[in-house]
Design an enzyme around this catalytic site. Sequence first.
Site, PDB file in Angstrom:
ATOM      1  N   TYR A 127       0.833  -1.206   0.000  1.00  0.00           N
ATOM      2  CA  TYR A 127       0.000   0.000   0.000  1.00  0.00           C
ATOM      3  C   TYR A 127       0.871   1.261   0.000  1.00  0.00           C
ATOM      4  CZ  TYR A 127      -3.602   3.312   1.519  1.00  0.00           C
ATOM      5  OH  TYR A 127      -4.451   4.378   1.611  1.00  0.00           O
ATOM      6  N   LYS A 179       1.061   4.127  -2.951  1.00  0.00           N
ATOM      7  CA  LYS A 179       0.735   5.529  -2.685  1.00  0.00           C
ATOM      8  C   LYS A 179       1.911   6.444  -3.025  1.00  0.00           C
ATOM      9  CE  LYS A 179      -3.533   5.292  -1.372  1.00  0.00           C
ATOM     10  NZ  LYS A 179      -4.607   5.905  -2.190  1.00  0.00           N
TER      11      LYS A 179
END
Length: 215
Positions: free
Chosen positions: A149, A153
């Site tokens: 994640y 990002k």
Amino acid sequence: MDCSYVVTGGGSDIGRVIAERLLADGGSVVVLDRDNAALGWTSSHPAGRRVIPLAGDAADEVVTGRAADLAADSGRLAGWVNNAAIFKDAWLDAVPAREVLALITANLSLAVTGCATAVRRFLAAGAGGAIVNVSSHQAQRAVRGGMPYATAKAAIEGLTRALAVDYGPRGIRLNADLVGASTAVDSLHLVRRGGTVCMTGSLSGWLIPSFEPKR
């Protein structure tokens, strides 16, 4: 003509707050979410026809194209928020690298697909527009187990910078907002920036209907 917007992952949580704010400001909003049940609130919303639910995968260009069509039917497409995300931890020593790459790609593709659809529609209309890519504090401060994640990002922030360079001169404003667990999403405010990147700790740098593109 009234303005319209697309918010991916708009059925709940931060996405819903963004959609609600845009509706409160008088815009029409296509609320795109892969969870049809999360769209239930739209059927009884006081905004009526200005809130347009759409169930589907925001990483699918057919779906994002449909979202853009619905938005254009309700007004000038002025802004696009790539908020949809997938949360799943993985440890590099415990799963195959291909699975980690798939998790990274799953999140990154949501932003790339949304940006691609929005950029093409903005250019075709010749009226400029704004894209907000919702990032995370994890892009700057990773947490244990959240590597896929956090990596995605961080890549989305790079994507935002690159697209701002490519399309800012053509009237498309790009912003990445770093959202943390303590972000006060109800304190949204409007700022006017032309073709720049705004990295903040709250959802600012946002969607300005009155933005005039550079020629």
